[in-house]
Scaffold this motif. Structure first.
Motif, PDB file in Angstrom:
ATOM      1  N   TYR A  77       0.824  -1.210   0.000  1.00 52.51           N
ATOM      2  CA  TYR A  77       0.000   0.000   0.000  1.00 52.51           C
ATOM      3  C   TYR A  77       0.859   1.261   0.000  1.00 52.51           C
ATOM      4  O   TYR A  77       0.584   2.201  -0.761  1.00 52.51           O
ATOM      5  CB  TYR A  77      -0.916  -0.001   1.221  1.00 52.51           C
ATOM      6  CG  TYR A  77      -1.629   1.317   1.421  1.00 52.51           C
ATOM      7  CD1 TYR A  77      -2.718   1.660   0.619  1.00 52.51           C
ATOM      8  CD2 TYR A  77      -1.205   2.229   2.388  1.00 52.51           C
ATOM      9  CE1 TYR A  77      -3.361   2.875   0.784  1.00 52.51           C
ATOM     10  CE2 TYR A  77      -1.840   3.436   2.565  1.00 52.51           C
ATOM     11  CZ  TYR A  77      -2.929   3.763   1.755  1.00 52.51           C
ATOM     12  OH  TYR A  77      -3.557   4.964   1.917  1.00 52.51           O
ATOM     13  N   LEU A  78       1.905   1.266   0.818  1.00 50.52           N
ATOM     14  CA  LEU A  78       2.705   2.476   0.971  1.00 50.52           C
ATOM     15  C   LEU A  78       3.588   2.734  -0.243  1.00 50.52           C
ATOM     16  O   LEU A  78       3.579   3.834  -0.809  1.00 50.52           O
ATOM     17  CB  LEU A  78       3.560   2.366   2.235  1.00 50.52           C
ATOM     18  CG  LEU A  78       4.492   3.548   2.541  1.00 50.52           C
ATOM     19  CD1 LEU A  78       3.693   4.830   2.743  1.00 50.52           C
ATOM     20  CD2 LEU A  78       5.345   3.252   3.774  1.00 50.52           C
ATOM     21  N   THR A 108       0.559   7.909   9.087  1.00 47.65           N
ATOM     22  CA  THR A 108      -0.321   6.735   9.166  1.00 47.65           C
ATOM     23  C   THR A 108       0.433   5.483   8.700  1.00 47.65           C
ATOM     24  O   THR A 108       1.026   4.761   9.499  1.00 47.65           O
ATOM     25  CB  THR A 108      -1.595   6.963   8.328  1.00 47.65           C
ATOM     26  OG1 THR A 108      -1.224   7.365   6.998  1.00 47.65           O
ATOM     27  CG2 THR A 108      -2.449   8.058   8.946  1.00 47.65           C
ATOM     28  N   ALA A 109       0.395   5.226   7.401  1.00 49.53           N
ATOM     29  CA  ALA A 109       1.075   4.036   6.873  1.00 49.53           C
ATOM     30  C   ALA A 109       2.579   4.116   7.049  1.00 49.53           C
ATOM     31  O   ALA A 109       3.248   3.085   7.197  1.00 49.53           O
ATOM     32  CB  ALA A 109       0.727   3.849   5.395  1.00 49.53           C
ATOM     33  N   LEU A 118       3.877   0.815  -3.232  1.00 47.61           N
ATOM     34  CA  LEU A 118       3.428   0.447  -4.568  1.00 47.61           C
ATOM     35  C   LEU A 118       2.142   1.146  -4.984  1.00 47.61           C
ATOM     36  O   LEU A 118       1.806   1.149  -6.183  1.00 47.61           O
ATOM     37  CB  LEU A 118       3.228  -1.073  -4.666  1.00 47.61           C
ATOM     38  CG  LEU A 118       4.458  -1.924  -4.348  1.00 47.61           C
ATOM     39  CD1 LEU A 118       4.122  -3.414  -4.492  1.00 47.61           C
ATOM     40  CD2 LEU A 118       5.638  -1.544  -5.230  1.00 47.61           C
ATOM     41  N   TYR A 119       1.438   1.729  -4.016  1.00 49.15           N
ATOM     42  CA  TYR A 119       0.178   2.408  -4.355  1.00 49.15           C
ATOM     43  C   TYR A 119       0.152   3.874  -3.928  1.00 49.15           C
ATOM     44  O   TYR A 119      -0.010   4.763  -4.767  1.00 49.15           O
ATOM     45  CB  TYR A 119      -0.997   1.663  -3.726  1.00 49.15           C
ATOM     46  CG  TYR A 119      -2.317   2.360  -3.942  1.00 49.15           C
ATOM     47  CD1 TYR A 119      -2.952   2.290  -5.178  1.00 49.15           C
ATOM     48  CD2 TYR A 119      -2.920   3.091  -2.918  1.00 49.15           C
ATOM     49  CE1 TYR A 119      -4.160   2.945  -5.396  1.00 49.15           C
ATOM     50  CE2 TYR A 119      -4.126   3.742  -3.125  1.00 49.15           C
ATOM     51  CZ  TYR A 119      -4.744   3.671  -4.356  1.00 49.15           C
ATOM     52  OH  TYR A 119      -5.933   4.323  -4.571  1.00 49.15           O
ATOM     53  N   ALA A 120       0.329   4.124  -2.621  1.00 51.77           N
ATOM     54  CA  ALA A 120       0.121   5.479  -2.113  1.00 51.77           C
ATOM     55  C   ALA A 120       1.193   6.461  -2.600  1.00 51.77           C
ATOM     56  O   ALA A 120       0.877   7.547  -3.099  1.00 51.77           O
ATOM     57  CB  ALA A 120       0.075   5.461  -0.588  1.00 51.77           C
ATOM     58  N   LEU A 121       2.471   6.104  -2.448  1.00 50.26           N
ATOM     59  CA  LEU A 121       3.538   7.016  -2.877  1.00 50.26           C
ATOM     60  C   LEU A 121       3.525   7.271  -4.385  1.00 50.26           C
ATOM     61  O   LEU A 121       3.707   8.425  -4.812  1.00 50.26           O
ATOM     62  CB  LEU A 121       4.898   6.489  -2.425  1.00 50.26           C
ATOM     63  CG  LEU A 121       5.198   6.639  -0.929  1.00 50.26           C
ATOM     64  CD1 LEU A 121       6.532   6.007  -0.586  1.00 50.26           C
ATOM     65  CD2 LEU A 121       5.175   8.117  -0.512  1.00 50.26           C
ATOM     66  N   PRO A 122       3.316   6.258  -5.242  1.00 49.50           N
ATOM     67  CA  PRO A 122       3.169   6.572  -6.671  1.00 49.50           C
ATOM     68  C   PRO A 122       1.985   7.482  -6.969  1.00 49.50           C
ATOM     69  O   PRO A 122       2.044   8.299  -7.905  1.00 49.50           O
ATOM     70  CB  PRO A 122       2.996   5.186  -7.321  1.00 49.50           C
ATOM     71  CG  PRO A 122       3.708   4.254  -6.405  1.00 49.50           C
ATOM     72  CD  PRO A 122       3.450   4.795  -5.028  1.00 49.50           C
ATOM     73  N   GLN A 123       0.911   7.363  -6.189  1.00 48.54           N
ATOM     74  CA  GLN A 123      -0.224   8.252  -6.385  1.00 48.54           C
ATOM     75  C   GLN A 123       0.125   9.706  -6.056  1.00 48.54           C
ATOM     76  O   GLN A 123      -0.464  10.635  -6.615  1.00 48.54           O
ATOM     77  CB  GLN A 123      -1.400   7.789  -5.524  1.00 48.54           C
ATOM     78  CG  GLN A 123      -2.051   6.502  -5.971  1.00 48.54           C
ATOM     79  CD  GLN A 123      -2.819   6.644  -7.262  1.00 48.54           C
ATOM     80  OE1 GLN A 123      -3.427   7.684  -7.537  1.00 48.54           O
ATOM     81  NE2 GLN A 123      -2.793   5.609  -8.078  1.00 48.54           N
ATOM     82  N   VAL A 127      14.962   4.626  11.887  1.00 45.95           N
ATOM     83  CA  VAL A 127      15.481   5.416  10.767  1.00 45.95           C
ATOM     84  C   VAL A 127      14.370   5.779   9.802  1.00 45.95           C
ATOM     85  O   VAL A 127      14.288   6.928   9.324  1.00 45.95           O
ATOM     86  CB  VAL A 127      16.600   4.630  10.046  1.00 45.95           C
ATOM     87  CG1 VAL A 127      17.003   5.321   8.746  1.00 45.95           C
ATOM     88  CG2 VAL A 127      17.821   4.500  10.951  1.00 45.95           C
ATOM     89  N   ASP A 128      13.482   4.845   9.501  1.00 47.25           N
ATOM     90  CA  ASP A 128      12.422   5.102   8.527  1.00 47.25           C
ATOM     91  C   ASP A 128      11.426   6.140   9.035  1.00 47.25           C
ATOM     92  O   ASP A 128      11.005   7.026   8.273  1.00 47.25           O
ATOM     93  CB  ASP A 128      11.708   3.794   8.209  1.00 47.25           C
ATOM     94  CG  ASP A 128      10.821   3.915   6.990  1.00 47.25           C
ATOM     95  OD1 ASP A 128      11.324   4.277   5.911  1.00 47.25           O
ATOM     96  OD2 ASP A 128       9.609   3.651   7.107  1.00 47.25           O
ATOM     97  N   ILE A 129      11.030   6.039  10.288  1.00 47.17           N
ATOM     98  CA  ILE A 129      10.087   7.016  10.840  1.00 47.17           C
ATOM     99  C   ILE A 129      10.737   8.387  10.932  1.00 47.17           C
ATOM    100  O   ILE A 129      10.104   9.417  10.619  1.00 47.17           O
ATOM    101  CB  ILE A 129       9.579   6.533  12.212  1.00 47.17           C
ATOM    102  CG1 ILE A 129       8.739   5.251  12.045  1.00 47.17           C
ATOM    103  CG2 ILE A 129       8.760   7.619  12.893  1.00 47.17           C
ATOM    104  CD1 ILE A 129       8.303   4.619  13.349  1.00 47.17           C
TER     105      ILE A 129
END
Length: 239
Positions: free
Chosen positions: A88-89, A140-141, A91-96, A180-182
């Motif tokens: 979701y994060l 969120t995600a 492959l879908y949301a960031l490309p959107q 690191v990611d957050i």
């Protein structure tokens, strides 16, 4: 007239039979009786429905297999949740989000980092709605996915991997990835909205992005590989 004893006639079942050894009670009753008699309680007879011919009964065998599979069901659920959040994060949301950036990719999706020029270009084409949408996605995600990754690694380390230092290294790597990611998400939100733009902060944010992707690929490969090897070994044992 001679007196002879006559044969006992009648029902043969009534004739005297050698006494059979009485079986000792099993279960809790046998344990208490062994303790009262001063015998070793570890050798107290088991219940007849628990052991038959040296093997567990079918019901208890199924119960044992169910107790063994329940933790693995939790493991597979955590892995499934992690994969769904990743899809979701990234492959879908960031490309959107490219729609709000004039077709440019988000900093999160750049495996090899980004420069000040890349951030300046995004700042010129993204409005407040675009940065607000990205910030909401990060809160969120962008937080749920690293946490699910840590939980999945923790479950794999505890249920699949053998005891040793390596599994603690894997768990520590997963925890470092989450931090690191957050942190990277909040840095990206800051460099896209701050005035003026600081080049040093862009360099730090880019380094965090590269580090998070490297940790995700390395630790993720170890976690997924351990689960696959465990499934193969369990299949071989059952065969």
């Amino acid at each position: 007239m001679s007196k002879r004893r006559k044969k006992v006639r009648g029902n043969p079942a009534r004739q005297a039979r050698p006494a059979e050894p009485t079986s000792q009670p099993g279960g809790l009753r046998g344990f208490r009786q062994a303790r009262r008699e001063g015998r070793d309680t570890s050798t107290a007879p088991q219940r007849r429905d628990e052991v038959r011919g040296g093997y567990l009964s079918e019901a208890n065998r199924r119960a044992a297999e169910g107790a063994d599979s329940n933790p693995h069901l939790l493991l597979y659920s955590l892995l499934g949740l992690m994969v769904l959040l990743f899809a979701y994060l990234h492959l879908y949301a960031l490309p959107q989000m490219n729609y709000f950036a004039g077709g440019f990719s988000m900093p999160d999706a750049r495996l090899f980092g980004y420069s000040v020029e890349d951030i300046e270009r995004l700042r010129n084409v993204m409005d407040s709605d675009g940065t607000g949408q990205l910030s909401f996605l990060h809160r969120t995600a962008g937080i749920l996915f690293p946490l699910s990754f840590v939980l999945s690694a923790w479950a794999v380390v505890g249920l699949v991997m053998r005891r040793g230092v390596f599994r603690w290294m894997v768990l520590a790597g997963a925890a470092i990835f989450a931090v690191v990611d957050i942190t990277e998400n909040f840095l990206i939100d800051q460099i896209l909205t701050m005035e003026p733009l600081e080049e040093s902060l862009v360099a730090v944010s880019s380094a965090f992005t590269v580090t998070s992707w490297a940790l995700l690929m390395i630790i993720g490969a170890v976690v997924i590989g351990s689960v696959v090897m465990s499934l193969i070994s369990r299949g071989v044992e059952r065969a």
